[in-house]
Scaffold this active site. Structure first.
Site, mmCIF file in Angstrom:
data_model
loop_
_atom_site.group_PDB
_atom_site.id
_atom_site.type_symbol
_atom_site.label_atom_id
_atom_site.label_comp_id
_atom_site.label_asym_id
_atom_site.label_seq_id
_atom_site.Cartn_x
_atom_site.Cartn_y
_atom_site.Cartn_z
ATOM 1 N N ARG A 72 -9.881 32.240 -1.239
ATOM 2 C CA ARG A 72 -9.536 32.657 -2.599
ATOM 3 C C ARG A 72 -9.220 34.140 -2.740
ATOM 4 N NH1 ARG A 72 -14.516 30.480 -5.896
ATOM 5 N NH2 ARG A 72 -15.497 30.587 -3.835
ATOM 6 N N ARG A 97 -3.774 26.673 -4.839
ATOM 7 C CA ARG A 97 -4.915 25.965 -5.412
ATOM 8 C C ARG A 97 -4.734 25.694 -6.900
ATOM 9 N NH1 ARG A 97 -8.051 23.676 -6.074
ATOM 10 N NH2 ARG A 97 -10.178 24.445 -6.124
ATOM 11 N N ASP A 111 -13.024 21.378 5.482
ATOM 12 C CA ASP A 111 -14.347 21.618 4.900
ATOM 13 C C ASP A 111 -15.378 20.864 5.711
ATOM 14 O OD1 ASP A 111 -15.742 22.737 2.270
ATOM 15 O OD2 ASP A 111 -16.640 20.786 2.727
ATOM 16 N N ARG A 117 -13.489 32.054 6.942
ATOM 17 C CA ARG A 117 -12.858 31.884 5.637
ATOM 18 C C ARG A 117 -11.686 32.849 5.475
ATOM 19 N NH1 ARG A 117 -17.191 32.669 1.845
ATOM 20 N NH2 ARG A 117 -18.318 30.973 2.842
ATOM 21 N N TYR A 150 -26.938 18.816 2.839
ATOM 22 C CA TYR A 150 -26.062 18.456 1.725
ATOM 23 C C TYR A 150 -26.219 16.980 1.368
ATOM 24 C CZ TYR A 150 -23.375 22.816 1.492
ATOM 25 O OH TYR A 150 -22.984 24.117 1.295
#
Length: 359
Positions: free
Chosen positions: A44, A53, A89, A40, A166
């Protein structure tokens, strides 16, 4: 964020890439430094990412190759890492299989038509070609053209168990009780679902390699919820088959979290490199794994919130455990957290390079 990066016509030299510290470490060969990249590393915690974003949705960022290129290359250049990782992703693969995927603000991913009964597996469409995910291959080509020619690019996918969790839970979970109950209740349906995910993942990863990725990583983020016996029964045969289908010309990294009891089973399932999280001691884990694999890891991501002297102490501890053995790739034990100070991330990378320079 800086203006979009326009890929330059500078094809990567196979020899320059092959001799990079990262790929040498993947092959367990001595390198001039211990290579470092971070999971990552485009995220962010970086102001450039947050600015972009604010203008586009997460799925748009993943599906527009020029934007995926921008965030991937910017992160690699700002940090000075020894490998870039494709921005994407792990759940993108679900859409062409027939799942309705949405990323909801503040809530994370949501699958609106999850698998809950054995009959639901019948509507999971086999992936015949990588064409429905062509935007990812396009991003790989664009990143490879824009990236420093000496910097390897890592492609990735979610491992079938984690993606299945998921798909069954309908999103994230703490205990994965729906997924594990499905697995225990109907082993036949579980195996069909896993087989479809294995075949799709192999096609997907091989398309990334064909587009220009120098390595691939499989993220099995939730497999640590399983006991060794359950891993051996419900996951390992599928992972063996998956690794057997991957392009053998590039190294593969097999990563999971909370997998201290599963490491040798993961090694036996496949992968050139085994990723370690921070819950294990690197030297002890590597001794258990043996000399046939490289290792990646394994600083606790929360350490990056500590003062710099403590970060340096923790980096030194991990490097001491690696003992300068060929085949160590420095990384975190999981992804960079959103509020991590950027200057601490840069300092970490400089520390690893300075402490391991062998020139």
């Amino acid at each position: 964020m800086p203006s979009p990066i326009v890929p330059a016509p500078q094809p990567a030299s196979p020899d320059v890439l092959r001799d990079s510290p990262f790929l040498k470490a993947c092959r367990r060969e001595p390198a001039e430094i211990t290579p470092v990249w971070l999971m990552r590393q485009a995220g962010r915690y970086m102001s450039e990412y947050r600015e972009l974003r604010a203008k586009v949705s997460f799925l748009d960022l993943c599906k527009r190759p020029e934007l995926a290129t921008e965030v991937t290359v910017t992160a690699a250049e700002v940090l000075g890492v020894d490998a870039a990782i494709l921005f994407a992703d792990i759940l993108l693969i679900l859409e062409p299989l027939g799942f309705q995927l949405e990323f909801t603000k503040g809530e994370g991913p949501a699958i609106h038509n999850p698998v809950r009964e054995a009959g639901d597996v019948d509507r999971v469409r086999p992936l015949q070609t990588a064409e429905p995910l062509g935007f990812v291959a396009d991003a790989v080509r664009s990143i490879r053209a824009a990236l420093n020619p000496a910097t390897p690019l890592i492609g990735f996918a979610g491992a079938p168990f984690t993606v299945a969790c998921y798909a069954i839970e309908g999103g994230g979970s703490r205990h994965y009780e729906k997924a594990k109950a499905f697995m225990y209740r109907d082993e036949g349906a579980w195996n069909v679902l896993m087989s479809r995910l294995v075949d799709a993942t192999a096609i997907y990863l091989n398309s990334q390699v064909a587009a220009g990725a120098q390595a691939v990583q499989l993220f099995d983020s939730w497999v640590g919820t399983l006991s060794p016996a359950d891993y051996r029964r419900f996951v390992q045969p599928h992972m063996r088959r998956l690794f057997g289908q991957l392009d053998p010309s590039v190294p593969s990294i097999h990563f999971g979290t909370d997998t201290g009891l599963l490491l040798t089973l993961q090694r036996d399932a496949g992968g050139s490199v085994i990723g370690l999280d921070w819950r294990v001691e690197l030297d002890e884990a590597w001794d258990r794994l043996g000399p046939s694999v490289a290792v990646q890891g394994n600083l606790d991501p929360v350490v990056l919130f500590a003062p710099l002297p403590e970060i340096e102490r923790q980096v030194g501890r991990i490097l001491d455990q690696a003992g300068g053995r060929p085949g160590h790739i420095f990384n975190l034990g999981h992804g960079i957290l959103p509020k991590t100070p950027v200057d601490h991330v840069r300092a970490l990378i400089d520390m690893v390079h300075e402490k391991t320079s062998r020139n």
